[in-house]
Motif scaffolding. Sequence first.
Motif, PDB file in Angstrom:
ATOM      1  N   ALA A  72      11.646  -3.344  -0.262  1.00 49.45           N
ATOM      2  CA  ALA A  72      10.425  -2.912   0.437  1.00 49.45           C
ATOM      3  C   ALA A  72      10.249  -1.397   0.325  1.00 49.45           C
ATOM      4  O   ALA A  72       9.116  -0.918   0.143  1.00 49.45           O
ATOM      5  CB  ALA A  72      10.486  -3.335   1.904  1.00 49.45           C
ATOM      6  N   ARG A  73      11.362  -0.649   0.401  1.00 45.84           N
ATOM      7  CA  ARG A  73      11.263   0.811   0.286  1.00 45.84           C
ATOM      8  C   ARG A  73      10.834   1.211  -1.128  1.00 45.84           C
ATOM      9  O   ARG A  73      10.010   2.107  -1.299  1.00 45.84           O
ATOM     10  CB  ARG A  73      12.586   1.474   0.659  1.00 45.84           C
ATOM     11  CG  ARG A  73      12.849   1.423   2.161  1.00 45.84           C
ATOM     12  CD  ARG A  73      14.127   2.142   2.535  1.00 45.84           C
ATOM     13  NE  ARG A  73      15.266   1.280   2.181  1.00 45.84           N
ATOM     14  CZ  ARG A  73      16.405   1.723   1.636  1.00 45.84           C
ATOM     15  NH1 ARG A  73      16.585   2.991   1.371  1.00 45.84           N
ATOM     16  NH2 ARG A  73      17.386   0.874   1.371  1.00 45.84           N
ATOM     17  N   LYS A  75       9.139  -0.683  -3.243  1.00 50.62           N
ATOM     18  CA  LYS A  75       7.745  -1.107  -3.375  1.00 50.62           C
ATOM     19  C   LYS A  75       6.816  -0.096  -2.697  1.00 50.62           C
ATOM     20  O   LYS A  75       5.732   0.206  -3.223  1.00 50.62           O
ATOM     21  CB  LYS A  75       7.554  -2.494  -2.758  1.00 50.62           C
ATOM     22  CG  LYS A  75       6.146  -3.028  -2.929  1.00 50.62           C
ATOM     23  CD  LYS A  75       5.985  -4.387  -2.301  1.00 50.62           C
ATOM     24  CE  LYS A  75       4.545  -4.853  -2.437  1.00 50.62           C
ATOM     25  NZ  LYS A  75       4.189  -5.842  -1.466  1.00 50.62           N
ATOM     26  N   ALA A  76       7.232   0.450  -1.576  1.00 54.53           N
ATOM     27  CA  ALA A  76       6.418   1.431  -0.857  1.00 54.53           C
ATOM     28  C   ALA A  76       6.173   2.680  -1.706  1.00 54.53           C
ATOM     29  O   ALA A  76       5.091   3.278  -1.648  1.00 54.53           O
ATOM     30  CB  ALA A  76       7.073   1.802   0.465  1.00 54.53           C
ATOM     31  N   GLU A  79       3.442   1.717  -4.029  1.00 52.76           N
ATOM     32  CA  GLU A  79       2.174   1.615  -3.298  1.00 52.76           C
ATOM     33  C   GLU A  79       1.605   3.000  -3.019  1.00 52.76           C
ATOM     34  O   GLU A  79       0.412   3.244  -3.209  1.00 52.76           O
ATOM     35  CB  GLU A  79       2.375   0.855  -1.988  1.00 52.76           C
ATOM     36  CG  GLU A  79       2.604  -0.627  -2.184  1.00 52.76           C
ATOM     37  CD  GLU A  79       3.022  -1.353  -0.908  1.00 52.76           C
ATOM     38  OE1 GLU A  79       3.520  -0.691   0.037  1.00 52.76           O
ATOM     39  OE2 GLU A  79       2.854  -2.578  -0.870  1.00 52.76           O
ATOM     40  N   GLU A  80       2.474   3.907  -2.577  1.00 48.26           N
ATOM     41  CA  GLU A  80       2.033   5.271  -2.282  1.00 48.26           C
ATOM     42  C   GLU A  80       1.545   5.964  -3.554  1.00 48.26           C
ATOM     43  O   GLU A  80       0.517   6.639  -3.557  1.00 48.26           O
ATOM     44  CB  GLU A  80       3.180   6.067  -1.653  1.00 48.26           C
ATOM     45  CG  GLU A  80       2.778   7.442  -1.184  1.00 48.26           C
ATOM     46  CD  GLU A  80       3.916   8.151  -0.465  1.00 48.26           C
ATOM     47  OE1 GLU A  80       4.010   9.386  -0.628  1.00 48.26           O
ATOM     48  OE2 GLU A  80       4.692   7.485   0.249  1.00 48.26           O
TER      49      GLU A  80
END
Length: 150
Positions: A72-73, A75-76, A79-80
């Motif tokens: 998740a980190r 992927k973030a 995304e950012e």
Amino acid sequence: GRVVAPYVGIYSASKFALEALADSYRFELAPFGVDSVIVEPGIHRTPILENFQAPDDEERAAEYHPDADYVARVKAVFEEANLAQETPGPEEVVQAFIRLVEMPAGTRPLRTIPTPALAPLLEPHNLAAEQLRQTTAQIFNVPELTVLKS
């Protein structure tokens, strides 16, 4: 293709495999006038996250605590980057491919870094890989690893 990422081993392995295959093809296919190249683009604004798949078994994934949020980190970060105006779109990468295609056969470099911001990170690794090739060729008496045959 040179750094592993926990919990995405298959992704990391596929990148390592493509590095090895492209490098091997570089020598195997040169006598036929075929160049094999590797383009190392880094992060660009693309729809890559549209294909992201979360684990089906969230309970099992949670057992990996405290690292359960690793993916998740990561992927973030993507995304950012996809939302940031300063993140380049795919144009630089497309232009790198066009330049490679237009180069005369036998002159294309093995590795191309189309993203200037990524060059300081990757160039030392590329140099080290080439030095390792030279050392390996010498130790194992395989000069074929240092000269492409055309």
